[in-house]
Every structure is written in C-alpha cells, then in structure tokens.
Design an enzyme around this catalytic site. Structure first.
Site, short mmCIF file in Angstrom:
data_model
loop_
_atom_site.label_atom_id
_atom_site.label_comp_id
_atom_site.label_asym_id
_atom_site.label_seq_id
_atom_site.Cartn_x
_atom_site.Cartn_y
_atom_site.Cartn_z
N ARG A 1 0.84 -1.20 0.00
CA ARG A 1 0.00 0.00 0.00
C ARG A 1 0.88 1.25 0.00
NH1 ARG A 1 -1.96 2.62 4.95
NH2 ARG A 1 -3.63 4.12 4.48
N ARG B 1 -10.18 20.23 8.97
CA ARG B 1 -9.35 20.62 10.12
C ARG B 1 -9.72 22.02 10.59
NH1 ARG B 1 -5.32 16.94 10.50
NH2 ARG B 1 -4.74 15.77 8.63
N LYS C 1 -13.29 2.70 0.74
CA LYS C 1 -13.03 2.63 2.18
C LYS C 1 -14.32 3.01 2.92
CE LYS C 1 -9.13 4.51 3.54
NZ LYS C 1 -7.99 5.48 3.62
N THR D 1 -6.74 -1.14 10.01
CA THR D 1 -6.52 -0.16 11.08
C THR D 1 -6.27 -0.80 12.45
OG1 THR D 1 -8.21 1.18 9.94
CG2 THR D 1 -7.19 2.11 11.90
#
Length: 481
Positions: free
Chosen positions: A35, A76, A217, A275
């Site tokens: 990846r 953010r 995802k 993860t």
C-alpha cells in the site's frame, strides 16, 4: 514461491520500508499487496517505492499488487493564538469562517460545506473524537456549540461530523492529482477515502478509466447506511475501522465489520479489514494478545485480506509485524473450526452459469481427491467467483493478462500464474496441470478441476468444467480437441 495460506496480507510502505532489501524481506515474510499511502510522501518517493516493488516482483517471479490509498478531503480547524486551548465540559465554543487565530471561545473552521449541512443537535468531534461538541445554533458561517467532552484543542486538529452527509466530494484537488499520478504509474488498486454515496465511487471510476480497480473505504456512518449501493459499484471494500470508531460508538464497529465482510464476500468482491491490527508493534517486537485475537477474528470471518498501516510503514519492526500476521493466519487456517466457520457463512445467490460452474467445482473438489481448482480468467471474475466459494483446496488463477494477475493478489486463496494465451481447451488443461505441478500443489498422480470459458479470451464466458489428470500424457490421450 507459493503461500501456504488463503488470507492475503497488505503492508503499507513508508520511512521504515522504502529500500529494496526491506521491501523484498516484507514480501518473503508474507506480504501479498503493498500500500502506498498518498497522505504521506511526495510523488517522487512513491514512484521510487513503486519501482522497487516491480523490481522485487521481477526478481521473485511472482505477481505483486500495489494499492494507492487516496487521502480524501481533510477537515481541520485553523490555528490558535496560543497554539492550543483547554475546553471544559459545559463550556460554550464557536466555529466560524473568520480566518483570525482562535482563542478559548472560538476558532476558524474553513469548511463552509460543514456549516451548510449542520443542524442544531448535531455532533462535532475534534482530534479523533477526544473532544465532543453539540451544536446549539448554526448558520452558513458559524456553529455555536456546547462542549460535552472536554480536552486540549490545538492547531489544525481534524474534525469529524458523524451525524450528517456532507456536501463534499470524496476527491479533493490533491486526490485528483494523486489519482492521475498513481494510474500513470501503474498501480493495481485505488483506495477511495471519504466515501459517502455511490456517486463518489462513480466519479473515481470515470477518472481512472479502467487503469486501476476501485476499492471503497468504509469509514463514515453514511457509507455504512448506503453500503449495498456502494458495494454494487465498487471492485473491492476496505473496512477502515479507525474513522468508523471515531464517528460511531466503538462497540458498534465489530458487528459492522462482520456484516460488511459477509456482504462483500457474497458479492465476490475482495474485502480488507484495516486499522490498528497490530498497533503495539510500531514500538514493540511483540503484539498484544488482544491484537492477535483481533487479526484472527477477521480471518475467521472470511476477510480476503488483513492490513498493516504504521506497523510496516513507520514502525521499528515492519518485518516482524508481517511475520506475526502470517503466523496468525496460518494458525487460524489450520484450525478445524475455521473451515466450519467459513462453510457456515457461505450464503450465495447463484443466478448465472458461471455461479453454477464454480459451485460445482468446489463441491467436486471437496467430495473427491482433487488437489486444486484451476481457473482460466481474462478479467479475474472467474477466480473471484471461485474464491467466494472458499473451497478447501488451493485456487490457481491462470491468465496472460498481467494486470488481472496483480489485482487478484488481493483475493482470498488465489495463487496467480501467468500463462500463455490458449486457443483450445486441451491446451488450457495442459497449462493448468503444469502450473499445479510446478508450484507443488499436485503431482503427476493427482487430479485437478479446470474451469474456463469457451471461446477463450472473452470476459464473462465461464461455461466449462473438467476434472483432469496432472499427467500430460493422459490429457493428450483422453481429452477431445
């Protein structure tokens, strides 16, 4: 070299794993897919890693898949006059579009799309959910909130908005540039972040133009709700548990993981569980018992692949992390309960000739002394359908199409072999027998099942099944032209 396990291992490359010796060692330890995380590193660094992977592939004589993981839009906060502020429970706090530096009462949130979607009662999460705020009032350029879980908020911390579907495309300008770069480079899979709706996948597919397969995802509540539609337009799925565990109650993630894995398998599309699988191995040569159990659970559930992130990209023990994952996989797959779990979870609607052919191939292999199922495939669909059956014998995918071989490296149980183009079914059987012998899945005394589509080299024509000997003399003596 052949793997003695079915589940595949995805290893992320990074500062700890960017040289030839390390990448080759990762492959030899068990990595099937590498990846490239487009959130980190320059295009030049990623191109160098890509070139090394292809050199390793050439040297070991085995196909290797490369997955480019797009960053997705990053939400953010702005900056603070003091660098950070302490928010306490019950405190009022405002997010707005004012670019001035923040203080203990407000901060810039430079994303008008968020304000456009917010409603009173919605939740805002900051810094991976460590700080939680509830929206009391909002408008097109502000959100007045009350802090429900306090903590330190600092410059450019990430923001999650779990309660609403944001009017944001999954692809930012950076993602579009990264997608084009990765496709030109020649990656096999593109992982798409921030998927909320099937239209996000359609946009990426249009830009990719068939140069790479699209893997969605699942990391947002909206994606979980629309999963069936997203799965239908995706080539593969990643269960991205990190962001899911931020935006949803953490206890809801395990059942969601199980549901997504089962649905992806039913659709014959590869699914990665990702993860924090061996998170402690970033700094430790040994995982925790809980991490080992987590990896094992994903394998028992029938996931096609398990993934390492920082463990192999930036950790101190990248090779040990892959070795650990490989060992766990082999241990689980040797457990008789594993076969029971896999067979009990086989819920497949068979509607086509190809569905029937691959189901028959598995049943024949399990009822008789068959050593491998060999499938000739142009696009990879036949091999994926065989893998969906999760047979108890190895799957050998044979194709002259290198891109197909590489993409299949992500699929459960598939051993990929490049074969010359064949025009006659007899020669297909011969090639299958040679591959089974060469990679030591069978001897001349054994039998294999061969599936193919006639006419050859046409996608989606799986229509023939043959039980064949591995002794070529018997093939030539008994097979029709």
């Amino acid at each position: 070299m052949r793997r003695l396990r079915n589940v595949k291992i995805v290893a992320t490359l990074g500062p700890s794993s960017s040289d030839y010796d390390t990448i080759r060692a990762l492959f030899e330890a068990g990595a099937d897919v590498f990846r490239l995380n487009m959130s980190h590193g320059t295009h030049e660094e990623q191109a160098a890693r890509h070139a090394i992977i292809r050199k390793v592939e050439q040297d070991v004589g085995r196909p290797i898949a490369i997955l480019a993981d797009l960053q997705g839009p990053k939400l953010r906060v702005g900056t603070f006059r003091n660098g950070e502020e302490e928010l306490t429970e019950g405190q009022k706090f405002r997010f707005d579009l004012d670019p001035a530096e923040g203080d203990a009462t407000r901060v810039c949130l430079p994303h008008p799309e968020i304000f456009a979607a917010l409603k009173p009662g919605a939740t805002l999460l900051v810094n991976d959910g460590k700080i939680r705020l509830k929206v009391e009032a909002c408008g097109p350029d502000f959100a007045d909130c009350v802090v429900t879980t306090g903590g330190v908020i600092s410059n450019r911390k990430g923001v999650n908005v779990p309660d609403v579907v944001l009017p944001l495309a999954a692809l930012s300008d950076k993602d579009r540039a990264d997608l084009e770069f990765a496709c030109e480079l020649g990656v096999d899979w593109l992982a798409l972040s921030f998927v909320q709706r099937p239209e996000d996948v359609a946009e990426a597919r249009e830009l990719a133009r068939g140069r790479a397969a699209i893997l969605s995802k699942i990391e947002k509540p909206a994606a979980v709700k629309a999963f069936d539609q997203i799965l239908a337009v995706s080539d593969g799925i990643m269960v991205a548990r990190g962001d899911l565990g931020v935006e949803l109650p953490v206890h809801s993630v395990p059942p969601i993981q199980k549901q997504l894995v089962r649905k992806a398998r039913s659709a014959a599309k590869p699914v990665i569980v990702a993860t924090q699988m061996l998170e402690s191995m970033i700094d430790s040569p040994m995982p925790t018992r809980a991490e080992v159990s987590d990896v094992a659970t994903a394998i028992y559930e029938g996931a096609d692949a398990v993934m390492l992130s920082a463990e192999s990209a930036a950790g101190k023990y990248p090779i040990e992390a892959v070795t650990t994952m490989d060992s766990v996989a082999r241990s689980v797959e040797a457990d008789p309960i594993y076969r029971e779990e896999i067979e009990a979870s086989r819920h497949i609607r068979r509607e086509t000739v190809a569905d029937g052919i691959v189901a028959a191939a598995r049943e024949i292999a399990e009822a008789t002394d068959i050593h491998a199922i060999c499938c000739f495939t142009q696009s990879g669909t036949t091999a994926s359908l065989v893998a969906r059956e999760r047979p108890a014998v190895p799957i050998i995918a044979l194709t002259p199409v290198v891109a197909t071989l590489r993409r299949l490296c992500l699929t459960w149980g598939v051993h990929c072999v490049r074969s010359p183009e064949v025009e006659r079914f007899k020669m297909a059987v011969v090639q299958a027998a040679r591959a089974a012998r060469e990679y030591e899945f069978a001897t001349e005394k054994d039998q294999i099942v061969v599936t193919a589509g006639v006419p050859f080299n046409v996608t989606g024509t799986t229509n023939i099944l043959r039980v064949a000997p591995c002794d070529e003399r018997l093939i030539f003596r008994t097979d029709p032209e």
